[in-house]
Design a protein around this motif. Structure first.
Motif, PDB file in Angstrom:
ATOM      1  N   UNK A   1     -39.405  30.377 -16.097  1.00 35.66           N
ATOM      2  CA  UNK A   1     -40.360  29.484 -15.428  1.00 35.66           C
ATOM      3  C   UNK A   1     -39.744  28.682 -14.278  1.00 35.66           C
ATOM      4  N   UNK A   2     -38.416  28.697 -14.151  1.00 40.46           N
ATOM      5  CA  UNK A   2     -37.769  28.008 -13.037  1.00 40.46           C
ATOM      6  C   UNK A   2     -37.425  26.545 -13.295  1.00 40.46           C
ATOM      7  N   UNK A   3     -37.749  26.006 -14.455  1.00 39.20           N
ATOM      8  CA  UNK A   3     -37.418  24.616 -14.776  1.00 39.20           C
ATOM      9  C   UNK A   3     -35.908  24.460 -14.781  1.00 39.20           C
ATOM     10  N   UNK A   4     -35.403  23.327 -14.282  1.00 38.15           N
ATOM     11  CA  UNK A   4     -33.962  23.091 -14.301  1.00 38.15           C
ATOM     12  C   UNK A   4     -33.677  21.607 -14.508  1.00 38.15           C
ATOM     13  N   UNK A   5     -32.473  21.343 -15.005  1.00 35.84           N
ATOM     14  CA  UNK A   5     -32.034  19.968 -15.228  1.00 35.84           C
ATOM     15  C   UNK A   5     -30.514  19.969 -15.315  1.00 35.84           C
ATOM     16  N   UNK A   6     -29.933  18.784 -15.171  1.00 35.32           N
ATOM     17  CA  UNK A   6     -28.489  18.629 -15.277  1.00 35.32           C
ATOM     18  C   UNK A   6     -28.163  18.116 -16.670  1.00 35.32           C
TER      19      UNK A   6
END
Length: 82
Positions: free
Chosen positions: A69-74
């Protein structure tokens, strides 16, 4: 005593799932490597002083993203004593 990131040094793999679609997240490397075209070549400890994460412990910020889905986080990955 030195500390090393288990992901950067391939000591371990990340096994987290996406908060949106529950697919497995992919490690895209140190978040600081995406600042500009030269940041990947800067010393890791120097980049930690300027990356904006105020961490008292030894942690390495990694960008994790979902291939579906392309969700991203650090995520802050705890470094290991070596």
């Amino acid at each position: 005593m030195s500390f090393e990131c288990p992901l950067c040094n391939s000591f371990a793999a990340i096994e987290l799932v996406c908060q949106v679609c529950e697919d497995r997240l992919a490690d895209k490397g140190r978040e600081a490597e995406y600042y500009d075209e030269y940041s990947a070549y800067e010393p890791i400890e120097a980049m930690k002083k300027t990356d904006g994460y105020k961490s008292e412990t030894h942690e390495c910020p990694h960008l994790l993203s979902c291939p579906t889905c392309g969700w991203s986080d650090v995520y802050l990955i705890e470094e290991w004593i070596t």
